[in-house]
Write an enzyme that holds these catalytic residues in place. Structure first.
Site, short mmCIF file in Angstrom:
data_model
loop_
_atom_site.label_atom_id
_atom_site.label_comp_id
_atom_site.label_asym_id
_atom_site.label_seq_id
_atom_site.Cartn_x
_atom_site.Cartn_y
_atom_site.Cartn_z
N SER A 148 0.83 -1.21 0.00
CA SER A 148 0.00 0.00 0.00
C SER A 148 0.85 1.25 0.00
CB SER A 148 -0.86 -0.02 1.27
OG SER A 148 -1.42 1.24 1.50
N TYR A 172 -1.66 0.03 10.10
CA TYR A 172 -1.91 -0.72 8.86
C TYR A 172 -0.70 -0.59 7.92
CZ TYR A 172 -3.58 -1.23 4.06
OH TYR A 172 -3.69 -1.56 2.74
N LYS A 176 2.21 -3.40 6.44
CA LYS A 176 2.54 -3.62 5.03
C LYS A 176 4.05 -3.48 4.80
CE LYS A 176 -1.53 -4.42 3.41
NZ LYS A 176 -1.91 -5.61 2.66
#
Ligand code: UDP
Length: 354
Positions: A148, A172, A176
């Protein structure tokens, strides 16, 4: 007997090993059609990726725990395992005989990741470690990882290329980035080749209208606008109207999910043909503001879509756009369906029919 998928006899030679076919390009040893496990293949992006791989002649098995994935997103031509990657043995069993895996099964709500880091650690990071260990154990060679743009954090410059410093601002994005690092070590130590695809804002639905399952409880702008257009939501909150942008709302780079899906297939070709791992951005290189998205949606749907400006959402940069030059150069990839009209039109087709 030749399998119906994958063996175009005039161009490719087929070799049979242990009861399954492995297809090579006539001029090289590149695997043209592979056995691919699509982990999270019943989800929003995963179902588009599974469709694209099937369209290109790969043999696809979808592995999904259906926590957010939907049975209606499964295709007849693909095998399905109702499994959870937290269960290592289940994963190993499903990976036996696979050439590659696409890893999309992750939690992705940025806000939630800041209040429930434990959930994101287990599902995203433990899941990835299980995948890598299972890949070592089963001899799986290729992994396509949905990373991402959240790995970059607050932009130091625009457009963001892959050399931009990585400094995630939410848990988050941290998961990643850590997974990218695990992948790079397993490339070095185990020879597992990987493509980390750093998505910008994924949106839209299959341009041929073949994906019917709608995301449940979406947190992203375009699905929220669609739910408002359908009347299942009362209105849109515009998170901040005083940003330093032409209309005061945040600018993002929206990339069509069909374009993303094509990039997965091209990345698989690239890492298998070149025997090396890559990390590339996937974005349209165009910026659209929240108001532009909203106005386009009002026009395309013909619905009023009530909206009101509310407070800024913490951690939202004013503007994010990608440089996709590396994806163009390495993969020959281009965003073909990522105009705002198409993003909204294909979304509306899916929501309006549901
Ligand atoms: N956004 C908004 N209202 C919403 C959801 C999103 O104004 O209900 C804005 C958000 O602030 C951001 C853009 O829409 O500027 C895209 O947000 P999204 O959550 O879809 O993706 P992100 O950019 O956070 O990955």
């Amino acid at each position: 007997m030749l399998p119906s998928l994958g063996c175009h006899a005039h161009r490719f030679a087929c070799v049979y090993r242990a009861g399954k076919s492995v297809t090579f390009d006539a001029d090289s040893t590149i695997l043209k059609y592979m056995n691919i496990l699509v982990i999270g293949g019943a989800g929003y992006i995963g179902s588009h990726v599974a469709r694209e791989l099937l369209d290109r002649g790969h043999r696809v098995t979808v592995f999904d725990n259906l926590s957010s994935g939907l049975r209606e997103n499964l295709f007849q031509e693909a095998a399905f395992v109702h499994g959870d990657m937290i269960r290592y043995e289940q994963l190993v069993q499903s990976m036996n005989g696979m050439d590659g895996a696409v890893y999309l099964a992750a939690f992705k709500a940025v806000g939630e990741s800041m209040v429930k880091p434990e959930k994101y650690s287990v599902n995203n990071i433990v899941g990835a470690v299980n995948l890598l260990n299972a890949a070592s154990e089963t001899g799986l060679k290729y992994i396509i990882f949905s990373s991402s743009a959240a790995v970059y954090g607050e932009p130091a410059y625009l457009p963001i290329d892959e050399k931009h410093p990585t400094n995630p601002e939410n848990y988050y994005g941290f998961t990643k980035l850590e997974i990218e690092k695990f992948l790079s070590w397993y490339d070095r130590l185990r020879g597992i080749r990987c493509a980390s695809l750093r998505y910008f804002n994924a949106a839209g639905y299959d341009v041929k209208g073949r994906i019917k399952g709608l995301e449940q409880n979406p947190a992203n702008l375009i699905p929220i606008i669609m739910e408002t257009a359908c009347g299942t939501r009362g209105g849109l909150q515009i998170f901040g109207g005083d940003y330093d942008t032409p209309d005061g709302t945040c600018i993002r780079d929206y990339i069509h999910v069909s374009d993303l899906a094509a990039a997965h297939a091209l990345a698989l070709d690239y890492i298998s043909a070149n025997g090396k791992s890559i990390t590339v951005n996937l974005g349209s290189e165009k910026g659209s503001s929240v108001r532009e998205v909203l106005e386009t949606a009002r026009r395309v749907t013909g619905k009023p879509i009530p909206a009101a400006v509310s407070d800024r959402r913490p951690g939202d940069p004013a503007k994010l756009t990608a440089s996709a030059a590396l994806a163009r150069e390495l993969l020959g990839w281009e965003a073909k369906h990522s105009g705002l009209e198409t993003l909204i039109k294909t979304s509306w087709d899916a929501y309006n029919q549901a």
